[in-house]
Scaffold this motif. Structure first.
Motif, PDB file in Angstrom:
ATOM      1  N   ALA A 121       0.828  -1.209   0.000  1.00 26.93           N
ATOM      2  CA  ALA A 121       0.000   0.000   0.000  1.00 26.93           C
ATOM      3  C   ALA A 121       0.861   1.257   0.000  1.00 26.93           C
ATOM      4  O   ALA A 121       0.576   2.224  -0.717  1.00 26.93           O
ATOM      5  CB  ALA A 121      -0.935  -0.007   1.210  1.00 26.93           C
ATOM      6  N   ALA A 122       1.917   1.253   0.791  1.00 23.98           N
ATOM      7  CA  ALA A 122       2.786   2.432   0.875  1.00 23.98           C
ATOM      8  C   ALA A 122       3.502   2.690  -0.444  1.00 23.98           C
ATOM      9  O   ALA A 122       3.686   3.846  -0.849  1.00 23.98           O
ATOM     10  CB  ALA A 122       3.790   2.265   2.001  1.00 23.98           C
ATOM     11  N   LEU A 123       3.910   1.631  -1.130  1.00 28.38           N
ATOM     12  CA  LEU A 123       4.611   1.799  -2.403  1.00 28.38           C
ATOM     13  C   LEU A 123       3.700   2.331  -3.504  1.00 28.38           C
ATOM     14  O   LEU A 123       4.180   2.757  -4.562  1.00 28.38           O
ATOM     15  CB  LEU A 123       5.228   0.467  -2.834  1.00 28.38           C
ATOM     16  CG  LEU A 123       6.419   0.002  -1.997  1.00 28.38           C
ATOM     17  CD1 LEU A 123       6.864  -1.397  -2.409  1.00 28.38           C
ATOM     18  CD2 LEU A 123       7.593   0.978  -2.105  1.00 28.38           C
ATOM     19  N   LYS A 124       2.399   2.297  -3.263  1.00 25.00           N
ATOM     20  CA  LYS A 124       1.446   2.866  -4.209  1.00 25.00           C
ATOM     21  C   LYS A 124       1.155   4.338  -3.910  1.00 25.00           C
ATOM     22  O   LYS A 124       0.422   4.986  -4.659  1.00 25.00           O
ATOM     23  CB  LYS A 124       0.124   2.067  -4.173  1.00 25.00           C
ATOM     24  CG  LYS A 124       0.273   0.615  -4.652  1.00 25.00           C
ATOM     25  CD  LYS A 124      -1.053  -0.119  -4.558  1.00 25.00           C
ATOM     26  CE  LYS A 124      -0.905  -1.572  -4.993  1.00 25.00           C
ATOM     27  NZ  LYS A 124      -0.550  -1.692  -6.419  1.00 25.00           N
ATOM     28  N   ARG A 125       1.732   4.837  -2.836  1.00 24.59           N
ATOM     29  CA  ARG A 125       1.483   6.214  -2.407  1.00 24.59           C
ATOM     30  C   ARG A 125       2.629   7.125  -2.843  1.00 24.59           C
ATOM     31  O   ARG A 125       3.777   6.941  -2.415  1.00 24.59           O
ATOM     32  CB  ARG A 125       1.326   6.253  -0.886  1.00 24.59           C
ATOM     33  CG  ARG A 125       0.031   5.633  -0.372  1.00 24.59           C
ATOM     34  CD  ARG A 125      -1.053   6.674  -0.325  1.00 24.59           C
ATOM     35  NE  ARG A 125      -0.701   7.738   0.601  1.00 24.59           N
ATOM     36  CZ  ARG A 125      -1.064   7.734   1.890  1.00 24.59           C
ATOM     37  NH1 ARG A 125      -1.796   6.763   2.389  1.00 24.59           N
ATOM     38  NH2 ARG A 125      -0.709   8.734   2.682  1.00 24.59           N
ATOM     39  N   GLN A 126       2.324   8.113  -3.649  1.00 28.30           N
ATOM     40  CA  GLN A 126       3.363   9.003  -4.154  1.00 28.30           C
ATOM     41  C   GLN A 126       4.056   9.774  -3.037  1.00 28.30           C
ATOM     42  O   GLN A 126       5.230  10.136  -3.163  1.00 28.30           O
ATOM     43  CB  GLN A 126       2.760   9.983  -5.159  1.00 28.30           C
ATOM     44  CG  GLN A 126       2.300   9.331  -6.463  1.00 28.30           C
ATOM     45  CD  GLN A 126       1.806  10.347  -7.471  1.00 28.30           C
ATOM     46  OE1 GLN A 126       1.740  11.540  -7.180  1.00 28.30           O
ATOM     47  NE2 GLN A 126       1.460   9.887  -8.660  1.00 28.30           N
ATOM     48  N   ASP A 127       3.359  10.021  -1.936  1.00 31.25           N
ATOM     49  CA  ASP A 127       3.941  10.843  -0.879  1.00 31.25           C
ATOM     50  C   ASP A 127       4.975  10.105  -0.037  1.00 31.25           C
ATOM     51  O   ASP A 127       5.764  10.747   0.664  1.00 31.25           O
ATOM     52  CB  ASP A 127       2.843  11.424   0.023  1.00 31.25           C
ATOM     53  CG  ASP A 127       1.952  10.350   0.623  1.00 31.25           C
ATOM     54  OD1 ASP A 127       1.815   9.269   0.018  1.00 31.25           O
ATOM     55  OD2 ASP A 127       1.369  10.593   1.712  1.00 31.25           O
ATOM     56  N   VAL A 128       4.986   8.771  -0.080  1.00 31.09           N
ATOM     57  CA  VAL A 128       5.946   8.023   0.751  1.00 31.09           C
ATOM     58  C   VAL A 128       6.745   6.981  -0.023  1.00 31.09           C
ATOM     59  O   VAL A 128       7.718   6.444   0.509  1.00 31.09           O
ATOM     60  CB  VAL A 128       5.227   7.325   1.932  1.00 31.09           C
ATOM     61  CG1 VAL A 128       4.555   8.340   2.842  1.00 31.09           C
ATOM     62  CG2 VAL A 128       4.213   6.302   1.432  1.00 31.09           C
TER      63      VAL A 128
END
Length: 286
Positions: A268-275
């Motif tokens: 999920a985090a790797l799909k988030r541009q901010d993190v």
């Protein structure tokens, strides 16, 4: 074809996550910053589902209702800080769907949990989500399954290939292919020994079921693990109205165990541009 209601069984002690589940229901544990039930409700809503019926054990209804309900104190605090973006996100959660809870006083298996929703579902077809299964797909998996139901009038289950080591813990099917993504189910076996399994295709936690399943569940005897198995009830409808498989795409994570939940959080985090960039850099340095 329109499916208006979804049932999400979440009763249980979450023993694989102890001690944290002494205080927090398992399906409210974060997949990065959203619990798995949030992700499942999002998927349901994206397919046009309006009503979500959670099957909970005693005491779980409060946390679930609070999560999906309005929180004036929090919203007022965010408004006073002029945090407009986060305030809007919080309001969207409270407005996602109509959420209700039914209590399962005795844990007699998944089939029994679904039976607890009979009164609220009524006599219409409905969806079932197992929030331990998180699926990231460009096209919502449940939406595609609703289309299969509309075309066939039958029950629909989500399918994926699993390893030999996973076969004895899954519902396994035999199929006849219709297309790349659709098949007709010929047989279903809950938690078979590897040598008795009809394939390595397992049912994943998405279903579209006709209301007939409730009568079947009412008279389904205990099966594997001494529980009323949903797979056993669905198997009784293979001939009529039929059972169909949807071979879904995208990424699937089982968040029902700590390692799976950790992998899902990373996904999920790797799909988030901010993190994503910071996380990749940190992972590469381990």
């Amino acid at each position: 074809m329109t499916i208006r209601k979804a049932v999400m069984p979440v009763a249980g002690f979450g023993t694989r996550f102890l001690p944290v589940t002494r205080a927090v229901p398992k399906n409210l544990l974060p997949v990065f910053d959203r619990p798995s039930v949030h992700l499942c409700v999002e998927e349901a809503v994206s397919a046009g589902i309006e009503d979500i019926i959670f099957i909970v054990s005693e005491g779980q209804d409060g946390p679930i209702s609070r999560y999906f309900g309005p929180q004036p104190g929090l919203e007022n605090a965010l408004a006073s800080r002029n945090n407009v973006e986060l305030l809007e996100q919080m309001r969207e959660i409270a407005e996602m769907a109509n959420v209700s809870c039914s209590i399962q006083n005795e844990q007699k298996g998944l089939g029994h949990a679904i039976l607890m929703a009979r009164e609220e579902v009524g006599d219409e077809a409905f969806a079932v989500f197992l929030p331990d299964d998180v699926i990231w797909a460009d096209i919502p998996t449940i939406g595609e399954m609703i289309e299969v139901h509309g075309a066939t009038g039958g029950n629909v289950v989500a399918l994926e290939e699993v390893s030999d080591t996973d076969v004895p813990s899954k519902g396994i099917v035999a199929i006849k292919r219709i297309s790349e993504t659709r098949s007709r189910i010929l047989d279903m076996v809950e938690k078979p020994a590897l040598e008795d399994a009809p394939s390595n295709l397992a049912v994943v936690g998405r279903y579209v079921l006709t209301a007939e399943i409730f009568d079947t569940l009412q008279y389904t005897p205990a099966g594997a693990l001494g529980e009323i198995q949903l797979t056993d009830a669905i198997a009784r409808h293979i001939e009529s109205p039929g059972v169909y498989g949807y071979h879904f795409g995208g990424e699937h994570q089982d968040v029902g165990n700590p390692l799976g939940a950790l992998k899902a959080s990373v996904t999920a985090a790797l799909k988030r541009q901010d993190v994503a960039d910071d996380l990749r850099a940190w992972l590469s340095g381990l």
